[in-house]
Write a protein that holds these residues in place. Structure first.
Motif, PDB file in Angstrom:
ATOM      1  N   UNK A  48       4.979 -17.893  13.543  1.00  0.00           N
ATOM      2  CA  UNK A  48       4.197 -18.962  12.922  1.00  0.00           C
ATOM      3  C   UNK A  48       5.065 -20.166  12.583  1.00  0.00           C
ATOM      4  N   UNK A  49       6.254 -19.928  12.072  1.00  0.00           N
ATOM      5  CA  UNK A  49       7.118 -21.022  11.635  1.00  0.00           C
ATOM      6  C   UNK A  49       8.209 -21.377  12.636  1.00  0.00           C
ATOM      7  N   UNK A  50       8.239 -20.674  13.778  1.00  0.00           N
ATOM      8  CA  UNK A  50       9.264 -20.961  14.759  1.00  0.00           C
ATOM      9  C   UNK A  50      10.663 -20.764  14.217  1.00  0.00           C
ATOM     10  N   UNK A  51      10.808 -19.762  13.364  1.00  0.00           N
ATOM     11  CA  UNK A  51      12.092 -19.503  12.719  1.00  0.00           C
ATOM     12  C   UNK A  51      12.689 -18.208  13.250  1.00  0.00           C
ATOM     13  N   UNK A  52      14.005 -18.018  13.065  1.00  0.00           N
ATOM     14  CA  UNK A  52      14.613 -16.751  13.499  1.00  0.00           C
ATOM     15  C   UNK A  52      13.999 -15.576  12.740  1.00  0.00           C
ATOM     16  N   UNK A  93       0.798  -1.216   0.000  1.00  0.00           N
ATOM     17  CA  UNK A  93       0.000   0.000   0.000  1.00  0.00           C
ATOM     18  C   UNK A  93       0.831   1.267   0.000  1.00  0.00           C
ATOM     19  N   UNK A  94       0.197   2.355   0.419  1.00  0.00           N
ATOM     20  CA  UNK A  94       0.828   3.670   0.353  1.00  0.00           C
ATOM     21  C   UNK A  94       2.098   3.755   1.200  1.00  0.00           C
ATOM     22  N   UNK A  95       2.136   3.036   2.309  1.00  0.00           N
ATOM     23  CA  UNK A  95       3.309   3.155   3.181  1.00  0.00           C
ATOM     24  C   UNK A  95       4.444   2.242   2.753  1.00  0.00           C
ATOM     25  N   UNK A  96       4.210   1.393   1.730  1.00  0.00           N
ATOM     26  CA  UNK A  96       5.256   0.488   1.219  1.00  0.00           C
ATOM     27  C   UNK A  96       5.842  -0.396   2.321  1.00  0.00           C
ATOM     28  N   UNK A  97       5.034  -0.743   3.311  1.00  0.00           N
ATOM     29  CA  UNK A  97       5.495  -1.612   4.373  1.00  0.00           C
ATOM     30  C   UNK A  97       6.223  -0.914   5.503  1.00  0.00           C
ATOM     31  N   UNK A  98       6.320   0.409   5.460  1.00  0.00           N
ATOM     32  CA  UNK A  98       7.041   1.129   6.512  1.00  0.00           C
ATOM     33  C   UNK A  98       6.350   0.969   7.867  1.00  0.00           C
ATOM     34  N   UNK A  99       5.040   0.743   7.876  1.00  0.00           N
ATOM     35  CA  UNK A  99       4.308   0.552   9.122  1.00  0.00           C
ATOM     36  C   UNK A  99       4.138  -0.930   9.452  1.00  0.00           C
ATOM     37  N   UNK A 100       3.771  -1.744   8.476  1.00  0.00           N
ATOM     38  CA  UNK A 100       3.370  -3.124   8.769  1.00  0.00           C
ATOM     39  C   UNK A 100       4.482  -4.156   8.650  1.00  0.00           C
ATOM     40  N   UNK A 101       5.583  -3.850   7.982  1.00  0.00           N
ATOM     41  CA  UNK A 101       6.593  -4.884   7.703  1.00  0.00           C
ATOM     42  C   UNK A 101       7.218  -5.449   8.966  1.00  0.00           C
ATOM     43  N   UNK A 102       7.501  -4.605   9.956  1.00  0.00           N
ATOM     44  CA  UNK A 102       8.110  -5.094  11.199  1.00  0.00           C
ATOM     45  C   UNK A 102       7.191  -6.103  11.871  1.00  0.00           C
ATOM     46  N   UNK A 103       5.901  -5.765  11.960  1.00  0.00           N
ATOM     47  CA  UNK A 103       4.941  -6.664  12.598  1.00  0.00           C
ATOM     48  C   UNK A 103       4.766  -7.945  11.789  1.00  0.00           C
ATOM     49  N   UNK A 104       4.711  -7.827  10.469  1.00  0.00           N
ATOM     50  CA  UNK A 104       4.559  -9.013   9.615  1.00  0.00           C
ATOM     51  C   UNK A 104       5.739  -9.962   9.781  1.00  0.00           C
ATOM     52  N   UNK A 105       6.937  -9.418   9.891  1.00  0.00           N
ATOM     53  CA  UNK A 105       8.124 -10.251  10.072  1.00  0.00           C
ATOM     54  C   UNK A 105       8.067 -10.988  11.409  1.00  0.00           C
ATOM     55  N   UNK A 106       7.612 -10.292  12.461  1.00  0.00           N
ATOM     56  CA  UNK A 106       7.502 -10.928  13.771  1.00  0.00           C
ATOM     57  C   UNK A 106       6.502 -12.088  13.734  1.00  0.00           C
ATOM     58  N   UNK A 107       5.381 -11.898  13.028  1.00  0.00           N
ATOM     59  CA  UNK A 107       4.366 -12.951  12.941  1.00  0.00           C
ATOM     60  C   UNK A 107       4.892 -14.119  12.117  1.00  0.00           C
ATOM     61  N   UNK A 108       5.597 -13.835  11.026  1.00  0.00           N
ATOM     62  CA  UNK A 108       6.211 -14.897  10.224  1.00  0.00           C
ATOM     63  C   UNK A 108       7.139 -15.754  11.067  1.00  0.00           C
ATOM     64  N   UNK A 109       7.980 -15.109  11.828  1.00  0.00           N
ATOM     65  CA  UNK A 109       8.928 -15.842  12.661  1.00  0.00           C
ATOM     66  C   UNK A 109       8.197 -16.692  13.686  1.00  0.00           C
TER      67      UNK A 109
END
Length: 458
Positions: free
Chosen positions: A427-431, A409-425
């Motif tokens: 969900x998969x139990x990965x670093x 979207x408009x923020x190009x992930x500047x707001x949501x990317x940090x949170x998305x990365x934390x959830x990815x880690x």
């Protein structure tokens, strides 16, 4: 000025101003581009219009530093090419695309110093998009630039030194602060005592902020777990859990954030190599102590190179300019270089202590509900993102972006990317490092569709 050396500095905060000063003192005329209307950056942001507030009112105990920086910039203004209220939205080789006065222009350069600073790191929870919810930085901008508070009864929430600084600034300005909610336990703050020998002024100043807040009867809660912000058309209250019990407080505004994240998009577009910084829980441009990146002629300084604060930004800006001068064949003062590098090393050691004293709420990713909005630009929920991660085995951010539009979207992930990365880690139990980082795309921030192209290099 030699036609062969045409430095471009992006950002006019502490790092950018000190970088420009060093280049001017060497006889060069750098180009300085900044999104703000006047120099100072976020920490030393100036008023949009004159008012009765003094520097002490605006910056507290940092007033002398702010004044010195502003005076330095005023002194060199006629010795630089200055473009305020200008967005650098792309970097291509040795030119930058900028948006200014409804037009886009190209600025050519021989060397590039990125002093792009940082923004708040956000983690979503129920109600974070309700009107009246601001980032800590946004709350600070309203106070410094416009002389207004974000509400009549404000709660500040999160973790990091900025939490207490902004709350204290609001109290000193006469605003009503209902509470300060710190997600870190009080026991973590005891680690600050380890920083007393090296940074006594910083530690004692932070303690004073907390003491003054409490002395004024403002509740300060530690170890909280945010649950939800209540309200529809406007914030009406905040609910959290503390020692297993649910608590609620009425308020009409919330300022929150969980430390800072570096602005790195331009470094990515410039082709810089990135490394993962475990302390900051983020990818940052690789650079040496002098600020040199993996790309010849590109330097980075300040919080855009990793979170270290305003004092470090001033030192790093000057150090990056000395590296530029040295690489361009100019003689530099080696003693001054040594002083700068010792100062930077000391601040980095203190930053390690701060991260322990103000830890990220690492339980958030596992506890955040599926119906919480993750990407507000594309209206993607945490549950939708988790479903893609599990059902389609998504383990990397750019793949998640392609399948769900998170970060598109408009923020190009500047707001949501940090949170998305934390959830990815989670969900998969990965670093966290394994989640990768979103690749930057021009324009790095929105520009008007109807913007006119100048077509000429400046």
């Amino acid at each position: 000025m030699s036609n062969a050396v045409r430095p471009l500095i992006v950002g006019a905060g502490p790092a950018g101003i000190r970088a420009a000063q060093a280049l001017v003192e060497a006889g060069l005329k750098p180009i300085v581009v900044d999104e703000a209307a006047s120099g100072g950056g976020q920490i030393y942001r100036q008023r949009l219009a004159p008012d009765k507030r003094t520097p002490r009112d605006l910056y507290g105990s940092e007033a002398s530093k702010a004044t010195a920086l502003h005076e330095t910039f005023a002194r060199i203004r006629d010795k630089i090419e200055y473009f305020p209220q200008t967005l650098v939205w792309n970097v291509r080789g040795t030119s930058a695309d900028v948006a200014i006065d409804g037009r886009t222009r190209r600025l050519d350069f021989s060397h590039l110093i990125l002093a792009t600073g940082a923004t708040d790191r956000i983690v979503p929870f129920h109600g974070w998009t309700i009107p009246g919810v601001f980032t800590l930085g946004g709350a600070q901008i309203a106070l410094k630039s416009q002389g207004c508070a974000i509400g009549e009864q404000v709660v500040f929430l999160g973790s990091g030194p900025l939490l207490y600084l902004v709350a204290w600034q609001y109290v000193k300005a006469g605003a009503r602060v209902a509470a300060v909610l710190d997600t870190a336990p009080f026991s973590a703050k005891l680690n600050l005592l380890r920083g007393l020998p090296s940074q006594p002024g910083v530690v004692l100043r932070g303690m004073r902020y907390v003491a003054e807040l409490m002395a004024r009867g403002i509740p300060v809660h530690f170890g909280v777990e945010p649950d939800r912000i209540e309200g529809e058309a406007r914030v009406e209250g905040i609910v959290w859990r503390e020692r297993g019990k649910e608590r609620r407080l009425a308020c009409d505004a919330v300022g929150y954030g969980f430390a800072l994240r570096s602005e790195t998009q331009l470094a990515d577009l410039a082709g810089c190599r990135f490394v993962f910084d475990e302390r900051d829980r983020a990818w940052r441009p690789e650079r040496d102590m002098a600020g040199r990146t993996s790309v010849s002629g590109v330097y980075i300084a300040g919080d855009g190179a990793g979170i270290a604060g305003a004092d470090a930004a001033e030192l790093a800006g000057e150090r990056a300019s000395l590296a530029l001068l040295e690489d361009a064949g100019y003689a530099v003062n080696r003693e001054r270089v040594a002083v700068l590098e010792r100062g930077l090393a000391g601040i980095q050691r203190f930053r390690d202590i701060l991260e322990i004293a103000f830890p990220f709420p690492d339980k958030w990713a596992a506890s955040v509900a599926d119906d919480v909005l993750l990407c507000r630009c594309e209206e993607i929920s945490v549950g939708q993102a988790r479903a893609a991660m599990r059902e389609q085995e998504v383990r990397e951010l750019n793949r998640l972006k392609a399948l769900t539009r998170v970060g598109m979207g408009r923020c190009q992930g500047r707001i949501c990317a940090c949170a998305a990365a934390e959830i990815l880690a989670d969900v998969h139990g990965q670093p966290l490092e394994a989640a990768g980082r979103l690749r930057a795309q021009p324009p790095i921030k929105p520009i008007p569709l109807g913007i006119a192209a100048d077509g000429e290099a400046a």
